[in-house]
Design an enzyme around this catalytic site. Structure first.
Site, PDB file in Angstrom:
ATOM      1  CG  ASP A  70       8.104  -6.955   7.191  1.00  0.00           C
ATOM      2  OD1 ASP A  70       8.212  -7.889   8.003  1.00  0.00           O
ATOM      3  OD2 ASP A  70       7.086  -6.239   7.101  1.00  0.00           O
ATOM      4  NE  ARG A 124      -0.643  -0.083   4.946  1.00  0.00           N
ATOM      5  CZ  ARG A 124      -0.971   0.695   5.961  1.00  0.00           C
ATOM      6  NH1 ARG A 124      -1.926   1.591   5.818  1.00  0.00           N
ATOM      7  NH2 ARG A 124      -0.350   0.597   7.117  1.00  0.00           N
TER       8      ARG A 124
END
Length: 492
Positions: free
Chosen positions: A250, A91
């Site tokens: 991440d 996103r």
């Protein structure tokens, strides 16, 4: 005039498997909520032009600025200890890079700008609440002096997003030294793509650690440098009571910045077991676990770099283990030095570590507010008669007294004046942090009433966290029982 971004694209010049080219998905009716004018100027951008309708459209992803090369970056990651071989920007879309006024290359990324090939059935959008949270906390971290990504702008999209309920949508423009993560290295390592790992490592060295290019063993030196930055970063988190909430690989930046403000929070009462994230059911990322998890994440980075260390796997592992062995010392040195400064100790002496730890233990047992205890301790340094505001933070006020006596004896051994000690302590012990109940109040006002005045006022307070600001004294206070925030949530 047209809004101009002097974009460069070193990451987009890497091979095609490093990213996916994808444009932001246009939104219905962008409305600028907040533009970070000083940051815009630092980036060499015109804040007046960014404040125009055209600027709002760019910051919302409705219009792609000239010179942009929009990409979604590929990466993998361990999420709560479980490896996912492909995550990526689901996103977020990187528009490009600019060189700021200090000569530093900075990414400009839109977060909440629509689906990408990495969205995994998600809508690629962001709700207003998480956008406001990241804007507030990232800018607060910057003012606290902690390495962090920053927020250039927050824009209402004019559209709704569906989470647990229907919520107003928004887009955050995020600025970072880069968005390269431990998980970026894992993406290539998991595929056995040693060339990809090497290309990424070379890019990181050139961008973040250029001095290492001339090192005898540049990839070893890269691991050493990332370990040092992460050790220092996590120590700084602990010194202000910050809990990241999702320390997945991440979400671990190679540049050493705090990145990805999801269910993050600041402690009120000191307790190493504190957890706020609703998805951290086992307390993996509790406040006191953060150094251990940072080392765990760095070990995953080291695994990715092994093929670059040596063709002899055993030798490579031995070299990686040696590098990782430095983390504990680097973290402890940074953390203990910070604790001494917080306690007003200018020199390191035997017994200091135990002295400060005894205070932390007493705070845990007595539910004392972390931020206020250390802030008010500075006032006692100036005048021993100021003890009562600290004592009243403890469930049992007498629990503070024997420690305070030992502390007074210790600071009497140093030559600094009382006023010098108070000033030094106030420089490292903030009066104001982005307390969870204040952030929630900001979000509720914006989401329920389209009222951004509380948001603006909170940003004003947090822009000077080390100043007393009598007009905003209430913002320094911990929450009342009915104001307590027990859980924070991801925005996805």
């Amino acid at each position: 005039m047209t809004v101009h971004f002097p974009f460069e694209h070193t990451y987009a010049a890497l091979p095609a498997n490093f990213f996916a080219r994808v444009a932001p998905t246009p939104v219905a009716a962008p409305r600028l909520i907040k533009l970070n004018r000083p940051l815009a100027e630092q980036l060499g951008l015109d804040p007046d032009l960014l404040s125009t309708p055209e600027g709002a459209e760019i910051l919302a992803g409705k219009r792609v600025p000239e010179g942009a090369d929009p990409i979604a970056m590929a990466y993998a990651g361990h999420q709560f200890g479980h490896f996912v071989p492909q995550l990526g920007d689901g996103r977020a879309i990187l528009l490009g890079e600019v060189i700021d006024r200090d000569g530093v290359r900075r990414d400009i990324q839109l977060k909440g700008s629509g689906p990408t090939p990495f969205s995994r059935r998600g809508d690629g959008r962001a709700a207003l609440g998480p956008v406001l949270r990241e804007y507030v906390v990232s800018e607060a971290m910057f003012k606290l002096g902690i390495p962090t990504t920053r927020s250039l702008a927050a824009v209402m999209s004019g559209e709704s997003v569906m989470r647990e309920t229907v919520l107003p949508g928004a887009v955050l423009t995020r600025v970072a030294a880069s968005h390269i993560r431990v998980g970026t290295f894992q993406f290539f390592a998991a595929r056995g793509d040693t060339d990809g790992v090497r290309q990424l490592a070379d890019h990181v060295i050139a961008r973040h650690y250029p001095d290492l290019a001339q090192a005898d063993r540049p990839y070893h030196a890269l691991l050493d440098a990332v370990i040092a930055r992460q050790a220092n970063l996590v120590a700084q988190w602990l010194l202000v009571g910050f809990i990241h909430g999702v320390m997945n690989t991440d979400n671990t930046s190679i540049s050493g910045e705090t990145i990805d403000y999801g269910p993050c929070a600041f402690m009120d009462e000191y307790n190493p077991a504190t957890v706020f994230s609703s998805i951290d059911e086992m307390g993996r990322y509790a406040y006191g676990n953060q150094p251990r998890i940072a080392l765990w994440n760095l070990t995953r980075l080291a695994e990715c770099l092994l093929p670059l260390f040596s063709d002899d796997k055993d030798k490579a592992i031995e070299q990686a283990q040696f590098a990782l062995g430095a983390f504990a010392e680097k973290f402890t040195e940074a953390y203990q030095a910070g604790l001494r400064r917080k306690a007003g100790l200018f020199t390191a002496r035997d017994g200091d570590e135990a002295l400060v730890q005894d205070l932390l233990d007493a705070m845990t047992k007595n539910q004392a507010d972390f931020t206020l205890t250390f802030r008010r301790l500075g006032d006692i340094a100036a005048d021993p008669a100021n003890s009562e505001p600290v004592r009243e933070l403890f469930v049992d006020p007498t629990a503070f007294d024997p420690w305070a006596e030992r502390w007074r004896q210790r600071i009497a051994e140093e030559p600094q004046s009382a006023s010098e000690r108070q000033l030094a302590m106030h420089r490292v012990n903030p009066a104001f942090i982005p307390r969870n109940h204040r952030i929630e109040a900001v979000i509720q006002a914006a989401v329920s009433n389209d009222d951004f005045a509380p948001f603006e006022e909170l940003l004003t307070v947090l822009s000077n966290p080390y100043e007393d600001q009598p007009a905003f004294a209430a913002y320094a206070e911990p929450p009342e029982p009915h104001q307590r925030v027990h859980q924070t949530f991801c925005g996805t």
